[in-house]
Scaffold this motif. Structure first.
Motif, short mmCIF file in Angstrom:
data_model
loop_
_atom_site.label_atom_id
_atom_site.label_comp_id
_atom_site.label_asym_id
_atom_site.label_seq_id
_atom_site.Cartn_x
_atom_site.Cartn_y
_atom_site.Cartn_z
N ASN A 254 -1.36 -9.18 0.41
CA ASN A 254 -2.66 -8.55 0.68
C ASN A 254 -3.51 -8.39 -0.56
OD1 ASN A 254 -3.10 -7.89 3.45
ND2 ASN A 254 -1.37 -6.46 3.35
N SER B 238 4.92 -0.50 2.95
CA SER B 238 4.24 -0.80 4.22
C SER B 238 5.20 -1.59 5.11
CB SER B 238 2.94 -1.55 3.94
OG SER B 238 3.15 -2.71 3.19
N ALA B 239 4.67 -2.18 6.16
CA ALA B 239 5.52 -2.88 7.14
C ALA B 239 6.33 -3.99 6.46
CB ALA B 239 4.64 -3.49 8.23
N LEU C 75 1.31 -10.68 12.36
CA LEU C 75 1.72 -9.31 12.64
C LEU C 75 0.69 -8.60 13.53
CD1 LEU C 75 3.65 -6.94 12.30
CD2 LEU C 75 2.67 -6.51 10.04
N HIS D 56 -7.66 -9.77 8.35
CA HIS D 56 -6.48 -8.91 8.38
C HIS D 56 -6.71 -7.63 7.57
CE1 HIS D 56 -2.38 -7.56 8.64
NE2 HIS D 56 -2.33 -7.47 7.32
N ARG E 93 0.82 -1.22 0.00
CA ARG E 93 0.00 0.00 0.00
C ARG E 93 0.84 1.27 0.00
NH1 ARG E 93 -4.12 0.86 4.62
NH2 ARG E 93 -2.87 -0.49 5.99
N ARG F 130 1.72 -6.94 17.03
CA ARG F 130 1.37 -5.55 17.40
C ARG F 130 0.55 -5.52 18.69
NH1 ARG F 130 -0.06 -4.37 11.19
NH2 ARG F 130 1.89 -3.35 10.61
N GLY G 170 -1.13 -1.27 10.53
CA GLY G 170 -0.56 -1.28 9.17
C GLY G 170 -0.57 0.12 8.59
N ARG H 150 -6.14 -2.02 1.91
CA ARG H 150 -5.54 -3.27 1.41
C ARG H 150 -6.32 -3.80 0.21
NH1 ARG H 150 -5.22 -3.21 6.86
NH2 ARG H 150 -3.27 -3.75 7.92
#
Ligand SMILES: NC(=O)c1ccc[n+]([C@@H]2O[C@H](COP(=O)([O-])OP(=O)(O)OC[C@H]3O[C@@H](n4cnc5c(N)ncnc54)[C@H](O)[C@@H]3O)[C@@H](O)[C@H]2O)c1
Ligand SMILES: O=C(O)C[C@H](O)C(=O)O
Length: 338
Positions: A142, A247-248, A172, A200, A104, A176, A235, A110
């Motif tokens: 995603n 992104s992450a 994830l 997610h 993203r 978190r 995210g 997503r």
């Protein structure tokens, strides 16, 4: 200062129950040259349960594999690039991890990634069905809420679908939730566990802080609401901080390595391997749902129920169902009509 890589490898080794009894295991990463793929390749190279590490991407893998292969850990790392080499990359894999596809940018959901990533996932799963139909598939790409149903449909079409072997990686969200809860409750983060259920994306991510351990009496209802929102928006927090550069990746590589490690341990017969994952499910009326699952020699051995929910969590569960249902249907429709 202790070297970071040494302690990462020690961490994985500490979770290892018996290295003597472990069979050879091949792990393939599809999208291995990407932002997640590269640090994930590093972490899997350090995992003592991996004997062969297959690094596949459409570009860049010769460099990643050469670099990774110089690390003095037992896993043999090899790079594969482009369609022609995908079969060889997959052949004999026990676990296939898929972080292939676009990430993203700020302002996107997503689901905005669906048009590009659905096709990528479909093509990769078609190859998995052909070359390693028994592998455990760890889907990171995603939108996970749709890419897992797409994978299931592709495997069904190929006649290889086994619901025990398909996992959407939601680790994830757990990572978190643990971090944020530990910070707010003032408890040691490495002692914390928090189940995260649903899916997610946004409100479909439902952390169950009422079941968090160690329990905390110091958190108010407002604190729990804020922790829930931060976990759901984790995210987006990273996407905005990276300001257009993806992104992450690092936290995701860590989460992906933790989940793949659990799969390898389960395959090797370790007892009581339980992680949250988005899988085929009868926990709710939805065909796919994330909850705690017990992982064993065949993949998913048991999908665990939700346990007792707080009134706030019950409300969250009802609210997420509509969005999750349409993401699942979108994935199924795509796979059936393409
Ligand atoms: N499940 C989660 O919790 C989670 C967390 C973070 C990111 N993600 C998702 O993971 C995906 C990858 O993110 P990233 O930051 O690594 O992106 P990235 O762009 O840095 O890397 C993606 C890689 O995929 C490769 N790729 C593209 N098409 C491919 C194909 N057909 N076969 C093999 N490789 C292919 C690209 O060449 C690239 O190297 C995104 O969809 C992102 O949204 C999921
Ligand atoms: O937020 C994203 O787009 C990537 C990933 O799903 C995440 O949760 O970090």
């Amino acid at each position: 200062m202790r070297p970071i890589l040494k302690s990462a490898s020690q961490l994985l080794r500490r979770r290892n129950y018996s290295s003597a009894a472990n069979p050879e295991r091949k792990v393939a990463i599809l999208g291995a040259a990407g932002g997640i793929g590269q640090p994930l390749a590093l972490l899997m190279k350090l995992n003592p349960l991996v004997s062969s590490l297959s690094l596949y991407d459409i570009a860049g893998t010769p460099g990643v594999a050469a670099d990774c292969s110089h690390i003095n850990s037992p896993a043999l790392a090899k790079g594969f690039m482009g369609d022609d080499q995908l079969g060889e990359a997959l052949e004999g894999s026990d676990v296939v991890i898929i972080p292939a596809g676009v990430p993203r940018k700020p302002g996107m959901t997503r689901d905005d990634l669906f048009n590009i990533n659905a096709g990528i996932v479909k093509a990769l799963c078609t190859a998995i069905a052909k070359h390693c139909p028994n592998a455990l598939v760890n889907m990171i790409s995603n939108p996970v809420n749709s890419t897992v149903p797409i994978a299931a449909e592709v495997f069904k079409k190929a006649g290889t679908y086994d619901e025990k072997k398909l996992f959407g990686v939601t680790t994830l969200d757990v990572v978190r939730a643990r971090t944020f809860y530990a910070g707010k409750a003032g408890v040691p983060v490495n002692e914390v566990n928090v189940p995260v259920v649903g899916g997610h994306a946004g409100i479909t991510i439902l952390p169950l802080f009422s079941q968090a351990t160690p329990a905390s009496n110091s958190l108010s209802d407002e604190d729990i609401k804020a922790l829930t929102k931060r976990t759901q928006d984790g995210g987006t927090e990273v996407v905005e901080a990276k300001a257009g550069k993806g992104s992450a990746t690092l936290s995701m590589a860590y989460a992906g390595a933790v989940f793949a490690d659990a799969c390898l341990k389960g395959l090797n017969g370790a007892p009581d391997i339980v992680e949250c994952s988005y899988v085929q499910s009868t926990v709710t009326e939805l065909p796919f749902f994330a909850s705690k699952v017990r992982i064993g020699k065949n993949g998913v051995e048991e999908v665990l129920g939700l346990g007792e929910l707080s009134a706030f969590e019950k409300e969250g569960l009802e609210k997420l169902k509509g969005e999750l249902k349409s993401s699942i249907e979108k994935g199924i429709k795509f796979a059936q009509s393409n």
